[in-house]
Design a protein around this motif. Structure first.
Motif, PDB file in Angstrom:
ATOM      1  N   ASP A   1     -28.182 -61.556 -18.750  1.00  0.00           N
ATOM      2  CA  ASP A   1     -26.785 -61.475 -18.331  1.00  0.00           C
ATOM      3  C   ASP A   1     -25.827 -61.743 -19.489  1.00  0.00           C
ATOM      4  O   ASP A   1     -24.703 -61.260 -19.495  1.00  0.00           O
ATOM      5  CB  ASP A   1     -26.500 -62.502 -17.211  1.00  0.00           C
ATOM      6  N   LYS A   2     -26.295 -62.534 -20.471  1.00  0.00           N
ATOM      7  CA  LYS A   2     -25.406 -62.851 -21.605  1.00  0.00           C
ATOM      8  C   LYS A   2     -25.483 -61.759 -22.676  1.00  0.00           C
ATOM      9  O   LYS A   2     -24.500 -61.146 -23.025  1.00  0.00           O
ATOM     10  CB  LYS A   2     -25.797 -64.193 -22.214  1.00  0.00           C
ATOM     11  N   TYR A   3     -26.652 -61.575 -23.234  1.00  0.00           N
ATOM     12  CA  TYR A   3     -26.872 -60.476 -24.203  1.00  0.00           C
ATOM     13  C   TYR A   3     -28.364 -60.316 -24.402  1.00  0.00           C
ATOM     14  O   TYR A   3     -29.126 -61.252 -24.179  1.00  0.00           O
ATOM     15  CB  TYR A   3     -26.170 -60.735 -25.548  1.00  0.00           C
ATOM     16  N   TYR A   4     -28.784 -59.110 -24.788  1.00  0.00           N
ATOM     17  CA  TYR A   4     -30.182 -58.964 -25.194  1.00  0.00           C
ATOM     18  C   TYR A   4     -30.244 -58.586 -26.664  1.00  0.00           C
ATOM     19  O   TYR A   4     -30.193 -59.487 -27.495  1.00  0.00           O
ATOM     20  CB  TYR A   4     -31.019 -58.107 -24.257  1.00  0.00           C
ATOM     21  N   HIS A   5     -30.310 -57.326 -27.050  1.00  0.00           N
ATOM     22  CA  HIS A   5     -30.372 -57.104 -28.493  1.00  0.00           C
ATOM     23  C   HIS A   5     -28.975 -57.013 -29.080  1.00  0.00           C
ATOM     24  O   HIS A   5     -28.139 -56.283 -28.569  1.00  0.00           O
ATOM     25  CB  HIS A   5     -31.155 -55.840 -28.826  1.00  0.00           C
ATOM     26  N   VAL A   6     -28.755 -57.744 -30.174  1.00  0.00           N
ATOM     27  CA  VAL A   6     -27.456 -57.639 -30.844  1.00  0.00           C
ATOM     28  C   VAL A   6     -27.568 -57.239 -32.313  1.00  0.00           C
ATOM     29  O   VAL A   6     -26.714 -56.540 -32.841  1.00  0.00           O
ATOM     30  CB  VAL A   6     -26.624 -58.938 -30.741  1.00  0.00           C
ATOM     31  N   MET A   7     -28.651 -57.693 -32.970  1.00  0.00           N
ATOM     32  CA  MET A   7     -28.731 -57.450 -34.414  1.00  0.00           C
ATOM     33  C   MET A   7     -30.143 -57.739 -34.897  1.00  0.00           C
ATOM     34  O   MET A   7     -30.866 -58.495 -34.252  1.00  0.00           O
ATOM     35  CB  MET A   7     -27.723 -58.381 -35.117  1.00  0.00           C
ATOM     36  N   VAL A   8     -30.518 -57.164 -36.027  1.00  0.00           N
ATOM     37  CA  VAL A   8     -31.837 -57.453 -36.595  1.00  0.00           C
ATOM     38  C   VAL A   8     -31.976 -58.963 -36.792  1.00  0.00           C
ATOM     39  O   VAL A   8     -30.995 -59.679 -36.943  1.00  0.00           O
ATOM     40  CB  VAL A   8     -32.085 -56.730 -37.942  1.00  0.00           C
ATOM     41  N   TYR A   9     -33.217 -59.402 -36.826  1.00  0.00           N
ATOM     42  CA  TYR A   9     -33.535 -60.832 -36.869  1.00  0.00           C
ATOM     43  C   TYR A   9     -32.863 -61.549 -38.048  1.00  0.00           C
ATOM     44  O   TYR A   9     -32.968 -61.101 -39.189  1.00  0.00           O
ATOM     45  CB  TYR A   9     -35.055 -60.984 -36.944  1.00  0.00           C
ATOM     46  N   GLY A  10     -32.205 -62.645 -37.742  1.00  0.00           N
ATOM     47  CA  GLY A  10     -31.751 -63.552 -38.800  1.00  0.00           C
ATOM     48  C   GLY A  10     -30.319 -63.381 -39.253  1.00  0.00           C
ATOM     49  O   GLY A  10     -29.839 -64.195 -40.042  1.00  0.00           O
ATOM     50  N   GLU A  11     -29.645 -62.337 -38.802  1.00  0.00           N
ATOM     51  CA  GLU A  11     -28.296 -62.088 -39.322  1.00  0.00           C
ATOM     52  C   GLU A  11     -27.234 -62.863 -38.529  1.00  0.00           C
ATOM     53  O   GLU A  11     -26.349 -63.482 -39.106  1.00  0.00           O
ATOM     54  CB  GLU A  11     -28.021 -60.576 -39.289  1.00  0.00           C
ATOM     55  N   TYR A  12     -27.334 -62.819 -37.219  1.00  0.00           N
ATOM     56  CA  TYR A  12     -26.366 -63.525 -36.379  1.00  0.00           C
ATOM     57  C   TYR A  12     -26.988 -64.808 -35.839  1.00  0.00           C
ATOM     58  O   TYR A  12     -28.217 -64.933 -35.777  1.00  0.00           O
ATOM     59  CB  TYR A  12     -25.966 -62.671 -35.163  1.00  0.00           C
ATOM     60  N   ILE A  13     -26.130 -65.729 -35.425  1.00  0.00           N
ATOM     61  CA  ILE A  13     -26.642 -66.926 -34.741  1.00  0.00           C
ATOM     62  C   ILE A  13     -26.902 -66.548 -33.290  1.00  0.00           C
ATOM     63  O   ILE A  13     -26.013 -66.058 -32.594  1.00  0.00           O
ATOM     64  CB  ILE A  13     -25.616 -68.073 -34.810  1.00  0.00           C
ATOM     65  N   GLN A  14     -28.135 -66.740 -32.858  1.00  0.00           N
ATOM     66  CA  GLN A  14     -28.495 -66.446 -31.476  1.00  0.00           C
ATOM     67  C   GLN A  14     -29.101 -67.716 -30.884  1.00  0.00           C
ATOM     68  O   GLN A  14     -30.177 -68.154 -31.308  1.00  0.00           O
ATOM     69  CB  GLN A  14     -29.477 -65.271 -31.421  1.00  0.00           C
TER      70      GLN A  14
ATOM     71  N   LEU B   1     -34.925 -60.832 -48.144  1.00  0.00           N
ATOM     72  CA  LEU B   1     -35.479 -60.144 -46.972  1.00  0.00           C
ATOM     73  C   LEU B   1     -36.995 -59.947 -47.110  1.00  0.00           C
ATOM     74  O   LEU B   1     -37.525 -58.849 -46.964  1.00  0.00           O
ATOM     75  CB  LEU B   1     -34.775 -58.799 -46.751  1.00  0.00           C
ATOM     76  N   GLY B   2     -37.670 -61.034 -47.443  1.00  0.00           N
ATOM     77  CA  GLY B   2     -39.116 -60.977 -47.647  1.00  0.00           C
ATOM     78  C   GLY B   2     -39.900 -60.577 -46.420  1.00  0.00           C
ATOM     79  O   GLY B   2     -41.063 -60.181 -46.514  1.00  0.00           O
ATOM     80  N   HIS B   3     -39.327 -60.711 -45.273  1.00  0.00           N
ATOM     81  CA  HIS B   3     -39.945 -60.172 -44.052  1.00  0.00           C
ATOM     82  C   HIS B   3     -38.815 -59.722 -43.131  1.00  0.00           C
ATOM     83  O   HIS B   3     -37.865 -60.469 -42.925  1.00  0.00           O
ATOM     84  CB  HIS B   3     -40.830 -61.225 -43.360  1.00  0.00           C
ATOM     85  N   ILE B   4     -38.935 -58.525 -42.631  1.00  0.00           N
ATOM     86  CA  ILE B   4     -37.848 -57.973 -41.805  1.00  0.00           C
ATOM     87  C   ILE B   4     -38.410 -57.518 -40.472  1.00  0.00           C
ATOM     88  O   ILE B   4     -39.498 -56.935 -40.417  1.00  0.00           O
ATOM     89  CB  ILE B   4     -37.179 -56.760 -42.497  1.00  0.00           C
ATOM     90  N   THR B   5     -37.695 -57.801 -39.404  1.00  0.00           N
ATOM     91  CA  THR B   5     -38.058 -57.258 -38.102  1.00  0.00           C
ATOM     92  C   THR B   5     -36.784 -56.992 -37.315  1.00  0.00           C
ATOM     93  O   THR B   5     -35.834 -57.779 -37.388  1.00  0.00           O
ATOM     94  CB  THR B   5     -38.989 -58.223 -37.325  1.00  0.00           C
ATOM     95  N   THR B   6     -36.769 -55.905 -36.580  1.00  0.00           N
ATOM     96  CA  THR B   6     -35.600 -55.621 -35.744  1.00  0.00           C
ATOM     97  C   THR B   6     -35.634 -56.508 -34.498  1.00  0.00           C
ATOM     98  O   THR B   6     -34.688 -57.237 -34.208  1.00  0.00           O
ATOM     99  CB  THR B   6     -35.587 -54.140 -35.323  1.00  0.00           C
ATOM    100  N   PHE B   7     -36.748 -56.444 -33.793  1.00  0.00           N
ATOM    101  CA  PHE B   7     -36.795 -57.100 -32.483  1.00  0.00           C
ATOM    102  C   PHE B   7     -37.489 -58.456 -32.488  1.00  0.00           C
ATOM    103  O   PHE B   7     -37.526 -59.128 -31.458  1.00  0.00           O
ATOM    104  CB  PHE B   7     -37.495 -56.191 -31.470  1.00  0.00           C
ATOM    105  N   GLY B   8     -38.111 -58.851 -33.596  1.00  0.00           N
ATOM    106  CA  GLY B   8     -38.782 -60.155 -33.634  1.00  0.00           C
ATOM    107  C   GLY B   8     -37.801 -61.241 -33.217  1.00  0.00           C
ATOM    108  O   GLY B   8     -36.629 -61.206 -33.596  1.00  0.00           O
ATOM    109  N   GLY B   9     -38.282 -62.216 -32.444  1.00  0.00           N
ATOM    110  CA  GLY B   9     -37.393 -63.284 -31.981  1.00  0.00           C
ATOM    111  C   GLY B   9     -36.359 -62.779 -31.003  1.00  0.00           C
ATOM    112  O   GLY B   9     -35.237 -63.300 -30.949  1.00  0.00           O
ATOM    113  N   HIS B  10     -36.720 -61.756 -30.247  1.00  0.00           N
ATOM    114  CA  HIS B  10     -35.783 -61.201 -29.262  1.00  0.00           C
ATOM    115  C   HIS B  10     -35.243 -62.331 -28.386  1.00  0.00           C
ATOM    116  O   HIS B  10     -36.017 -63.159 -27.889  1.00  0.00           O
ATOM    117  CB  HIS B  10     -36.511 -60.162 -28.401  1.00  0.00           C
ATOM    118  N   PRO B  11     -33.919 -62.390 -28.210  1.00  0.00           N
ATOM    119  CA  PRO B  11     -33.347 -63.547 -27.508  1.00  0.00           C
ATOM    120  C   PRO B  11     -33.906 -63.750 -26.098  1.00  0.00           C
ATOM    121  O   PRO B  11     -34.068 -64.893 -25.669  1.00  0.00           O
ATOM    122  CB  PRO B  11     -31.845 -63.245 -27.475  1.00  0.00           C
ATOM    123  N   VAL B  12     -34.203 -62.669 -25.413  1.00  0.00           N
ATOM    124  CA  VAL B  12     -34.760 -62.822 -24.052  1.00  0.00           C
ATOM    125  C   VAL B  12     -36.141 -63.481 -24.131  1.00  0.00           C
ATOM    126  O   VAL B  12     -36.478 -64.360 -23.331  1.00  0.00           O
ATOM    127  CB  VAL B  12     -34.832 -61.449 -23.337  1.00  0.00           C
TER     128      VAL B  12
END
Ligand SMILES: Cc1ncc(COP(=O)(O)O)c(C=O)c1O
Length: 395
Positions: A69-82, A276-287
């Motif tokens: 209800d709040k948010y699901y995907h917003v940004m690749v891992y590590g860029e925003y505070i989630q 950016l030694g390791h990059i993931t788009t969905f890793g640590g998905h907030p949900v």
């Protein structure tokens, strides 16, 4: 209808296992799975150790729904505070030693292993990775490179160079670890081989050798994780705090998430040179982080870990039968050793007909997997074991 769905699955959904059960799932609750004909199955598999707090756990569902209800995907891992990510990272740090203060969240167990291997190379500037025969660490290329079973690797070579093996629980083979070794990666309880426990002696000698050779220890606690052995992780029952800890499966309470965890200083190596030694788009998905946070709190709030020993004992007491050679494993990670594959297949298939789900091991053809949700009740254990005993009688 059933025929139709099975054919659609077979035609359009890639199948890697030639003989799936094709159990047609309708819904789940607690320790039970219901199929489309409303047949009820007691689940002694728990999604291969993933559904740690039972199916459709109310706290996990609530956490997932609130987060959606709040948010699901917003940004690749590590860029925003989630918030779900940092709350989970903080909760984990509060339950782990300082040496394991900092988490990088991934999508899966295999990705956690990939991250850990990269991190070990980055920290040590060495390349050799040693793993154990009989180990399973996932199905991606790096994880496959450290898998301890040639049959599942041969057709995918070449794999990563500099990956060598030691024999699990064989102290002599520890001598293969040298100054050239970046890291040893191992499970505290080998999963795919049928739940073989690392001996204290082996671990102690390994620890000393790794200190001597400046080799990191990576523990793959992807299957033991979040309480399945009666402690949050298996290493807490050993003399070793690993340099890198890999977790996944049960940590999500049925939602997909993993992590590799190390010290702040070690993890910082991934921030520079290159960044950016390791990059993931969905890793640590907030949900999924919210689900994992709820799962860990549920396990703690309901004292599930303190009940694991008694549940194991109950299983061991009930599962005595002339057809059972022995029960391997620990906690709610148990395997029933039978005399051959035929008996194993018959037991799994016949129990399923009687409404009990059991499963196989990738590298062990004679054993049956018993990994129920940690929330399984004593009555459910008794009920399931009765089905097993009845079917053992008929073998
Ligand atoms: C010990 C162990 N390591 C790694 C993995 C790989 O995890 P995933 O399937 O999430 O990639 C598994 C999965 O079964 C596992 O049991």
């Amino acid at each position: 209808m059933e025929y139709e769905s099975k054919n659609i699955v077979k035609k359009y959904q890639a199948q890697t296992f030639p003989y799936p059960s094709f159990l047609d799932i309708d819904y789940t609750k607690g320790s039970y799975i219901f199929d489309k004909k409303n047949k009820k199955y007691l689940d002694f598999v728990a999604g291969v150790s993933a559904c740690s707090v039972g199916h459709a756990n109310e706290k996990v569902i609530e956490a997932v729904k609130n987060q959606l209800d709040k948010y699901y995907h917003v940004m690749v891992y590590g860029e925003y505070i989630q918030e779900p990510q940092y709350k989970l990272a903080e909760l984990l740090a509060n339950h782990l030693p300082n040496k394991l203060s900092t988490s990088y969240f991934t999508n899966s167990g295999a990705e956690a292993i990939e991250g850990a291997i990269k991190l070990a190379k980055r920290i040590t500037r060495k390349s050799e990775i040693i793993s154990c025969w009989g180990s399973y660490h996932g199905s991606t290329h790096g994880a496959l490179s450290v898998m301890g079973n040639e049959h599942y690797k041969a057709n995918y070579r070449p794999l990563l160079p500099d990956c060598n093996k030691i024999i699990f629980n064989d102290i002599n083979s520890i001598n293969n670890i040298t100054e050239k070794t970046a890291a040893v990666i191992m499970e505290t309880v080998q999963g795919a081989s049928g739940f073989i426990i690392a001996s204290d002696n082996f671990l102690n000698i390994l620890k000393n050798k790794c200190l001597e050779t400046k080799t990191l220890i990576i523990f793959d606690e992807i299957q033991t994780g979040y309480g399945r052995l009666g402690s949050l992780f298996g290493f807490q029952q050993t003399n070793i705090i690993p340099d890198i800890l890999c977790i996944a499966k049960g940590m999500g309470g049925g939602m997909p998430i993993g992590a590799f965890i190390s010290s702040f200083e070690n993890m910082n190596k991934l921030t520079h040179n290159p960044k950016l030694g390791h990059i993931t788009t969905f890793g640590g998905h907030p949900v999924n982080c919210a689900a994992s946070f709820a799962t860990l709190n549920y396990i703690i709030d309901n004292n599930l870990m303190s009940q694991i020993n008694a549940k194991e004992e109950l299983f061991r007491k009930l599962l005595t039968h002339k057809k059972i050679i022995k029960i391997n494993g620990k906690g709610l990670m148990l395997s029933i050793d039978l005399v051959n594959k035929k008996e194993r297949d018959n037991l799994v298939e016949n129990c399923m007909k009687d409404g009990l789900l059991l499963f196989y091991f990738l590298f062990n053809e004679n054993s049956v997997r018993v990994t129920p949700p940690l929330t399984i009740s004593n009555e459910e254990i008794k009920f399931g074991c009765e089905i097993i005993l009845n079917n053992l009688e008929k073998l």
